[in-house]
Write an enzyme that holds these catalytic residues in place. Structure first.
Site: not given
Lengths: 237, 412
Positions: A192, A128, A94
């Site tokens: 992530h 996002r 990430c």
């Protein structure tokens, strides 16, 4: 480095640790230990020097501001760059992935200079990306399909010096149908946090790189494999 | 409140009717739907309902509902208190709470962290109580540094609002320190993984004992007026009060109680009066409730994030007391289970542990890596029947908790 011992360096948990990133340390330690390989993990905070004698360096995720601070301090410190020259393995997720590149987007989307350890350039996307991600890994790496969770607004352009880690099957990744990037033994991904938990094959690849071995003894089936299977079914069915 | 404009009065009445219908239909306490209808009819309704009242907004990552309840209990000598006791902590819930108590001069409103600026602006609350900020479900919650920055801006723009804040949490301190007047409470901080860096300049924070300060700038822990140490609270002036009478267990609740004492005292209810009222609170919206089932005494603990798990572990029966864990990943829980890897489950070694919930495999992989012995079961009943008659602690995240609560009769 002796062949049966690995030094893992967790880089800047004070700045780059927001989503259970510690899981990657735990998984590597465990998969090494189960094979009789001893590990030593050091947590290096951002006010300390990054040691240059690590075998595997892990970088986690972080908010915009800590990401910018981490990039600045790692550039000034230089330890990670030297470790890279010595052939260390670097695995970043990430925000850590973005900052390995030449440039990434700051709080207002402004370009911020990265570490230049991967030939990638990241900026801020329109939307996002939040959700499960699945990708088919570059066959050259011989690692099964990856499964993880992404939560970022980055768009990453890959330069000629890197190869995509995977082709996206589900989710967003880099934004152009690819996911993550690697060059030599430096790898980054938009999966992530504890990305290695559901991807024991990827964890073993990092261990093989660190140990300079082509193969590692197989481990008995663990709950991670069952979790992996369940997640892949949940996402792809 | 009878001086509400006609439209607002209608909005209140229709909202109440909707809430009542929702309750009759068995769909919760109706405060969200009631508030939604009210706000639709009159977008200024929250501001109108808040007008001329003395309101407290209570916000934090953890402990909002419990602290709201403790403050409300402590303030009962002041008369009727409007409050959103059931955790409906967004403007719809605030509208319902205020509409349900039109004549209450005081109100204690739990407020979602993200909504603090908006609700503060609309209500012009007298007091904002802020306890802690730590990593939460990040696919739905905001990043906490950004959040604290928004609190700063909002409080700076509200010079008539008094803030009561936990100065043991550096991020909360930063978020609160732009306010014109602040009462600092040393309420403790056990989860420290989100406060290694200075929120002001990014430099390293040095800690010594309870004190903390930035190595690079002047940001440092302010001097507290109220101090929690162990099971005692010292009030301004030096008088000390024992918290041992609290029925809510654990250091997190002592921390919540310290904040509640400071808030009550601000309104003139001193600890001598407030504390006995707070000790009557036994469980809060199902949290800490015990239910009896098949000769088992099941205690329900809610833990939604790593800091919350740390506090839940703090109140467990001593080992080898059995524990069942239940994890879901629905929208209110966060769809992402990565946070499980920030919880140190090794503390559960040496006890019988059951893992359940929709994401029991995530839990299993985590417990396996922590080298905790555990058994995976399909539902909570299997865990309950597997333990011998006696006590069972259950720790669950949000929807898993609600599911178990409903399963055992929603005893509050």
């Amino acid at each position: 480095m002796s062949s049966d011992s690995i030094k893992i360096v967790w880089v800047y948990p004070d700045l780059l640790s927001t989503y259970g990133d510690q899981g990657n340390c735990i998984v590597l330690e465990r998969r090494a230990r189960l094979r009789g390989i001893s590990t030593r993990t050091v947590h290096v905070r951002s006010d300390e020097n990054v040691p240059v004698d690590g075998d595997i360096y892990l970088l986690g995720g972080g908010e915009d501001r800590p990401q910018i601070l981490a990039a600045r301090r790692l550039r000034n410190d230089g330890g990670l760059h030297r470790a890279r020259e010595f052939g260390a393995v670097i695995f970043a997720v990430c925000a850590g992935y973005q900052l390995l590149g030449t440039e990434f987007g700051g709080e207002e989307g402004q370009p911020v200079e990265g570490l230049g350890l991967l030939d990638i350039r990241s900026g801020r996307g329109e939307k996002r990306a939040v959700g499960e991600i699945v990708g088919d890994v570059d066959p050259a790496l011989n690692v099964p399909r990856i499964t993880g969770f992404e939560n970022h607004q980055g768009v990453t352009h890959l330069g000629p010096g890197v190869k995509p880690l995977a082709t996206v099957v589900h989710g967003v990744g880099n934004g152009d149908g690819t996911e993550g990037a690697y060059a030599d033994h430096v790898m980054g991904t938009y999966m992530h946090g504890p990305a290695l938990v559901r991807n024991p094959g990827l964890a073993d690849l990092l261990l093989r790189w660190a140990l300079k071995r082509d193969e590692l003894p197989p481990l008995p089936e663990s709950w991670s494999e069952r979790l992996r299977e369940e997640r892949l079914n949940a996402v792809l069915s | 409140m009878s001086d509400l404009p006609l439209r607002a009065q209608m909005a209140v009445a229709l909202g109440r009717t909707a809430a009542k219908m929702s309750r009759l239909a068995g769909r919760g306490d109706g405060s969200v739907i009631g508030g939604r209808i009210g706000l639709k009819l009159d977008p200024e309704l929250l501001a109108r309902l808040a007008k001329d009242r003395k309101l407290v907004l209570v916000s934090a990552t953890n402990g909002k509902t419990t602290t709201t309840r403790l403050i409300t209990a402590a303030m009962t000598p002041l008369g009727e208190i409007a409050t959103n006791a059931f955790g409906a902590n967004m403007p719809t819930g605030h509208v319902s709470a205020l509409a349900a108590a039109l004549d209450a001069e005081y109100g204690v409103l739990e407020c979602d962290e993200k909504y603090v600026p908006m609700v503060l602006k609309q209500t012009e609350a007298s007091v904002v109580a802020l306890m802690n900020l730590s990593r939460d479900q990040m696919d739905r919650a905001a990043e906490i540094w950004l959040l604290a920055g928004k609190w700063r801006k909002a409080l700076e723009a509200a010079p008539n609002t008094h803030v009561i804040a936990n100065c043991d949490d550096p991020l909360v301190t930063w978020g609160a320190s732009s306010a014109k007047s602040v009462t600092w409470v040393a309420a403790g901080q056990h989860w420290r993984e989100d406060s290694w860096s200075c929120p002001e300049c990014g430099g390293p924070l040095d800690r010594e004992g309870t004190n903390w300060e930035c190595r690079e700038c002047s940001f440092a822990r302010p001097k507290p007026a109220w101090i929690l140490h162990g099971e005692r609270v010292t009030a301004p002036g030096g008088r000390t009060y024992e918290l041992t009478g609290l029925q809510l267990p654990g250091r997190a609740n002592r921390s919540n109680a310290a904040i509640a004492l400071a808030v009550a005292s601000y309104f003139g209810v001193e600890p001598e009066t407030a504390l006995p009222l707070m000790t009557q609170v036994k469980s809060v919206a199902g949290r800490y409730t015990t239910v009896e089932h098949q000769d088992r005494t099941i205690r329900l603990l809610l833990a939604k994030n790593p800091a919350g798990w740390l506090e839940a572990f703090d109140v467990l029966q001593p080992a080898p007391g059995p524990v069942a864990l239940s994890i879901n990943a629905q929208v209110p829980d966060g769809r992402d289970t990565s946070w499980l890897w920030d919880v140190d489950y090794r503390i559960l070694r040496g006890r019988p542990v059951w893992a359940t919930g929709e994401r029991r495999l995530d839990l299993a992989a985590r417990l396996e890596a922590a080298e905790v012995d555990f058994t995976v079961v399909d539902d909570i009943d299997q865990a309950v029947m597997a333990v011998p008659p006696g006590h069972l602690d259950v720790i669950a995240n949000y929807t898993a908790f609600q599911h178990i609560r409903t399963r055992y009769g929603r005893v509050v």
